[in-house]
Design an enzyme around this catalytic site. Sequence first.
Site, PDB file in Angstrom:
ATOM      1  CD  GLN A 237      -2.918  -1.308   0.349  1.00  0.00           C
ATOM      2  OE1 GLN A 237      -3.215  -0.349  -0.358  1.00  0.00           O
ATOM      3  NE2 GLN A 237      -3.539  -2.471   0.245  1.00  0.00           N
ATOM      4  CG  ASP A 325      -6.718  -5.035  -1.057  1.00  0.00           C
ATOM      5  OD1 ASP A 325      -7.318  -4.237  -1.814  1.00  0.00           O
ATOM      6  OD2 ASP A 325      -5.610  -4.785  -0.548  1.00  0.00           O
ATOM      7  CB  CYS A 352      -7.969   1.057  -4.985  1.00  0.00           C
ATOM      8  SG  CYS A 352      -7.471  -0.122  -6.236  1.00  0.00           S
TER       9      CYS A 352
END
Length: 394
Positions: A237, A325, A352
């Site tokens: 990240q 994710d 995202c």
Amino acid sequence: MPIKLTTEKLDYFGRGIAYLDKKIIFIENALPGEEVLIEITKEKKSFAEGKVIDYLTTSPERVIPKCPYYEECGGCNLSHFKEQLHFKKTEFVSLIKSNCHLDVNPIVIESPKNYYYRNKVTLKIENYKWGYYENQSHQFVSINQCLIAKESINKIIKRQDLFKIATGEIVIRSNYNDEILISINTESKYEVDIEELKKDNRLLGIIINDKIYYGQDSFIEFIDNYLFKVSINSFFQVNIDILKEIFKILSKTNTTNMIDLYCGVGVLGTVINKEKLYGIENSYSSIKDALLNAKMNKQENNYYLLGDSSKISEIKDNIDLIIVDPPRSGINKKTMEHILNLNVGSIIYMSCNPHTLSRDLKKLKDKYCIKECYLFDMFPQTYHFETICILTKK
Ligand SMILES: C[S@@+](CC[C@H](N)C(=O)[O-])C[C@H]1O[C@@H](n2cnc3c(N)ncnc32)[C@H](O)[C@@H]1O
């Protein structure tokens, strides 16, 4: 001939929207309410794009972007806007409402840093200079700084004169201790003045065309007492202060057997309280890091599988929780079918890309409801953001 228009609202990418004879016109760097003179830069049947030549009125929400490359560089397209986070929240809520008829009211988490937050940048190299491409083009913009990258990365950008490389691409990464890893892909001859570069930087390694040119090809991240080995090709990240906020939320979760799908180097699953974890990831370097990270963080019952996310079908244990994710493309069809078949009690979906998130929520919403929802300003100055939806079985 210049055209006078009034911007009505912003699109998802932060571009102004105005109408000319009912035709939609997208205008870069124009805010709602602003009266602007534009010239048309692209004309299609159903829409056009325009560039501001002059502002006849300006919005009270307008700020002067700090970045000297703002006008050319395609990266930080919200830098001219005060209310970035409010805009991101509104876009997210309306996208989830219109795409999957769900009401969300995310808790918004600000980034402690609005500039100098990124721990990784990827730059083009052209004619010995480093830079970005202009928005939606291959027009090169050479830069001497990037205001969203950490200071330690900017120090490297300022010494691009020490890299004798004509063309290619360079990735610069920096960890908690401002140590630096650099990866370069080039078809040109190359030479780097390492001794000079080391004088003022904590240079750990340079990798050129996948071979170590100097030092090592990985470093350690240290976050909230957890240690993570991160190899140059492994995902991590980019905004560590925001990752710490994500840790605060995930560490409240207690479960028995869980799957960390798209686990990268194993970060998210590590902070969840559990008895057993299965991680799945298709990058070899990330899985290798994840195995070591489990040892370093005393995770005794973590098992990692290398391969596509659809490998989730190979897990025969009883699973209580899945954390997903995925990359921007979201969860693929086969994997989604397996997730629905597993019928777990809770799913934590970190994303995202709200477009693919909403596509996937549409498939999950018959079985699951959204118990908690968070929006993190992981990428200030840009239209991007990160979200977490905690889903529980109906
Ligand atoms: C957004 S990252 C998340 C990584 C990790 N959860 C973290 O927080 O550091 C997505 C990860 O999915 C991996 N990935 C992409 N496509 C995949 C696929 N089809 N199957 C499995 N993993 C995939 C990427 O290599 C990357 O590590």
